[in-house]
Design an enzyme around this catalytic site. Structure first.
Site, mmCIF file in Angstrom:
data_model
loop_
_atom_site.group_PDB
_atom_site.id
_atom_site.type_symbol
_atom_site.label_atom_id
_atom_site.label_comp_id
_atom_site.label_asym_id
_atom_site.label_seq_id
_atom_site.Cartn_x
_atom_site.Cartn_y
_atom_site.Cartn_z
ATOM 1 N N CYS A 1 39.537 40.636 48.467
ATOM 2 C CA CYS A 1 40.848 40.798 47.862
ATOM 3 C C CYS A 1 41.598 39.547 48.268
ATOM 4 C CB CYS A 1 41.523 42.039 48.444
ATOM 5 S SG CYS A 1 43.049 42.426 47.605
ATOM 6 N N ASN B 1 47.569 48.351 45.146
ATOM 7 C CA ASN B 1 48.632 47.375 45.389
ATOM 8 C C ASN B 1 48.376 46.051 44.660
ATOM 9 O OD1 ASN B 1 46.516 46.456 46.875
ATOM 10 N ND2 ASN B 1 47.615 46.280 48.814
ATOM 11 N N HIS B 2 47.427 46.034 43.749
ATOM 12 C CA HIS B 2 47.155 44.796 43.012
ATOM 13 C C HIS B 2 48.226 44.558 41.960
ATOM 14 C CE1 HIS B 2 42.680 45.375 44.154
ATOM 15 N NE2 HIS B 2 43.386 44.852 45.126
ATOM 16 N N HIS C 1 47.124 38.878 42.397
ATOM 17 C CA HIS C 1 46.612 39.550 43.595
ATOM 18 C C HIS C 1 45.605 40.614 43.172
ATOM 19 C CE1 HIS C 1 47.469 42.674 47.005
ATOM 20 N NE2 HIS C 1 46.375 41.998 47.236
ATOM 21 N N HIS D 1 41.844 37.455 51.586
ATOM 22 C CA HIS D 1 42.346 38.123 52.782
ATOM 23 C C HIS D 1 41.536 39.345 53.247
ATOM 24 C CE1 HIS D 1 45.563 39.807 49.847
ATOM 25 N NE2 HIS D 1 44.679 40.755 50.017
ATOM 26 N N ASN D 2 40.362 39.564 52.664
ATOM 27 C CA ASN D 2 39.424 40.575 53.194
ATOM 28 C C ASN D 2 38.035 39.958 53.151
ATOM 29 O OD1 ASN D 2 41.367 42.578 53.429
ATOM 30 N ND2 ASN D 2 40.665 43.768 51.676
ATOM 31 N N HIS E 1 48.881 38.333 55.830
ATOM 32 C CA HIS E 1 48.551 38.357 54.397
ATOM 33 C C HIS E 1 49.622 39.001 53.533
ATOM 34 C CE1 HIS E 1 47.857 42.600 54.627
ATOM 35 N NE2 HIS E 1 47.198 42.675 53.509
#
Lengths: 139, 477
Positions: free
Chosen positions: B99, B204-205, B236, B329-330, B400
């Site tokens: 992500c 949350n995208h 995102h 960020h993952n 992030h």
């Protein structure tokens, strides 16, 4: 003993913690599937699905991993068949296996994206003559 | 947990490794007193200390100021394990592998496009599939999917022509991890991802149309090609169902193989295996492939955004939307730190190389790696660049996002979706989100104050603040 199967979504900062109770382990697993459907649809599933016809069989190394595996199987089937499984008949659950039949509805839009069920703090245990469980879902 | 953490500076706390039995390394938390109080509100420190017990963990585990409770690892956590025999833990990367966030910048100002802003957002919403399980326009054959999994953005740009060659150097790892092995991605994972390339997904995208509201560091902004008033687009999203299934498969396999490696864990979701073991190598190959899929996904989305921009926005004969940077960020990556080869797990944390790092493209080598910190929906996003102290403090990692402060249920109790929608619209923000309930779950009140989070990483010397972006359009799954 819980007189009927029930579930609630408990507080968790980032994810969703699902708590379940039922008179039998079969009803507990069916309730877990219904809770997943409620989360995905954003409402308590109404009628609409046909008689459960799709056979689902999951195996895992213990009962806690089995609940996680069962939910992950429903998530996988849901995403690939674009259905939400609102009718679930769990025929048998033992220590390492679950056998069920399910049927679903195909909603236009899903309310919540459930990525997976996790092993974090998962528990499935006998309680007061019935069964209870807790599992965290990544949403 | 408050008593175990010692404040060692204005913005750093430490938990010594003897604070709890089984910890191999200390834990460090980057936070000021107020953010620390929020962090202590849930079980994130306990989860960070659990990570400090993993076999082969090296140096320290690090919590970012946006840290909150997750499952297994906390969200906003960084852990290094010593290669090759330290463990790799799928839970330390998460279900949404790679992500990440990418920023596109136009040469136009928001003022120049104000008349077409609403049609621009509307056309984006028609062009970009959002929501869980929604499929895109590309449905790939097995061979095509394997080429995306192993080739990442190099394949999507080079062979499929969905982008320009200049994009590549502006993507972390050029949008392709060489460790990817498509054979290690299960048929189930491929089935979930087959028709999801070029989709935003839910949760949350989001995609935002923004304006550079304030430049905070003129030199760094110039290096990144940013100026006040500029129209930008932030994307995102991650690896969609394909990545979720890769993680599900690996957690199941590693949970079953723990005893064969002599590993006991405080939390089953920390399931792991030595990186050098067959289970570790299989997961690493699949995880890298899922990361490549995520970069390819953001690249396909970029192509769609550019096509809409070309149709709707005024043209002045210049390149339309240029890629500023794309950061994960993952993810877990093999990196050199302190002279050692380490497997860096970043769960809700971004890489943030400081100036001069050899992996940075020439364009950003002097200024440092761009990092994007989106706030919650409808609030400001910060652009940062990695700073030198990130190496010593956090294995060159930064926060992030703002970080959740309230559960989704609590957010819905405090906020009504239709009211929030009106509030956002009153600020001139165009909102495209089908569900009021889902809008409420991602309401600003559910998140920590992004300005404070950014202030802390800047004061810690992890990053420099470059610019602040204001949203004008929000597209949410």
């Amino acid at each position: 003993m819980p007189r009927s199967a029930r579930h609630r979504f408990a507080e968790h900062t980032g994810e969703v913690q699902l708590e379940l109770a039922a008179p039998s382990c079969e009803e507990l697993f069916a309730e877990a599937g219904r809770a997943l459907a409620e989360l995905m649809l954003g409402e308590v599933p109404g009628p609409g699905a046909s008689a459960p016809a799709r056979a689902v069989e999951v195996h895992a190394r213990d009962r806690a991993a089995l609940l996680v595996g069962w939910l992950n199987e429903l998530i996988y089937l849901s995403e690939t068949s674009k259905e939400v499984f609102t009718r679930l008949e769990v025929e048998r659950v033992d220590e390492t296996g679950v056998w069920a039949r399910v049927a679903g509805v195909a909603p236009e839009v899903l309310k919540t994206a459930v990525k997976a069920a996790t092993l974090h703090g998962v528990s499935v245990e006998p309680s007061e003559g019935g069964w209870r469980a807790s599992v965290v879902l990544d949403v | 947990m408050a008593s175990v953490a010692t404040r060692i500076s204005d913005v750093l706390y430490e938990v010594p490794k003897d604070a709890r039995r089984g910890m191999h390394v200390p834990a460090r938390i980057v936070a000021d007193a107020e953010l620390m109080a929020q962090i202590e509100h849930d079980r994130s420190i306990e989860q960070l200390l659990n990570v400090a017990t993993l076999p082969g963990v090296w140096g320290r585990v690090v919590g970012m100021p946006d840290m909150h409770e997750g499952y297994g690892f906390p969200v906003g956590g960084v852990a290094a394990t010593l290669a090759p025999d330290g463990v790799i833990s799928p839970g330390g990367i998460g279900f949404d592998i790679n992500c990440g966030v990418r920023l596109l910048a136009s040469r136009l100002t928001r003022a120049e496009v104000s008349g077409v802003l609403e049609p621009f957002v509307h056309e984006l919403s028609r062009s970009i599939p959002t929501g869980y399980g929604r499929h895109g326009r590309l449905s790939l054959t097995d061979e095509e999917l394997d080429r995306v999994l192993e080739g990442g953005c190099e394949h999507v740009i080079g062979a499929l022509g969905l982008g320009v060659p200049e994009d590549l150097e502006r993507i972390e790892s050029r949008g392709r991890l060489p460790g990817a092995d498509a054979r290690k991605v299960s048929p189930r994972a491929k089935e979930r991802g087959r028709d999801q390339l070029g989709t935003l997904g839910g949760g949350n995208h989001f995609l935002e149309v923004q304006e550079v509201e304030t430049v905070l560091d003129a030199g760094a902004a110039r290096a990144l090609g940013l100026f006040e008033g500029q129209l930008t687009v932030l994307i995102h999203t991650g690896s969609r169902g394909l990545g979720h299934q890769v993680c599900t498969d690996a957690v199941r396999t590693m949970d079953a193989s723990l005893s064969s490696h002599g590993i006991t864990l405080p939390d089953r979701q920390l399931a792991c295996a030595p990186l050098s073991s067959p289970e570790g190598q299989d997961y690493f190959g699949a995880m890298c492939a899922a990361a490549n899929f995520a970069w390819a996904n953001r690249q396909v989305l970029t192509h769609r955004v550019r096509a809409v921009a070309d149709r709707v926005l005024p043209r002045r004969g210049e390149p339309g939307l240029e890629l500023v940077y794309d950061v994960a960020h993952n993810i877990a990556k093999l990196e050199e730190h302190a002279g050692r080869r380490l497997c860096i797990h970043r769960k809700g944390a971004t890489r943030a190389f400081g100036p001069g790092h050899p992996e940075l493209p020439a364009r950003y080598r002097e200024v440092g790696q761009p990092v994007f910190i989106p706030g919650s929906m409808g609030t400001r996003t910060f652009v940062l660049v990695g700073a030198p102290a990130s190496e010593d403090i956090s294995f060159a990692s930064c926060c992030h996002g703002a970080g959740r402060a309230l559960s989704r249920h609590a957010a819905k109790r405090q906020v009504e979706g239709h009211v929030l929608r009106k509030e956002l619209e009153a600020q001139g923000i165009v909102v495209r989100c089908p569900s009021n309930a889902e809008l409420a779950e991602e309401a600003p009140v559910a998140y920590k104050d992004v300005s404070r989070v950014v202030d802390v990483v800047v004061r810690a010397g992890i990053a420099r603040a470059v610019a602040r972006l204001r949203p004008w359009g929000v597209l949410k799954g």
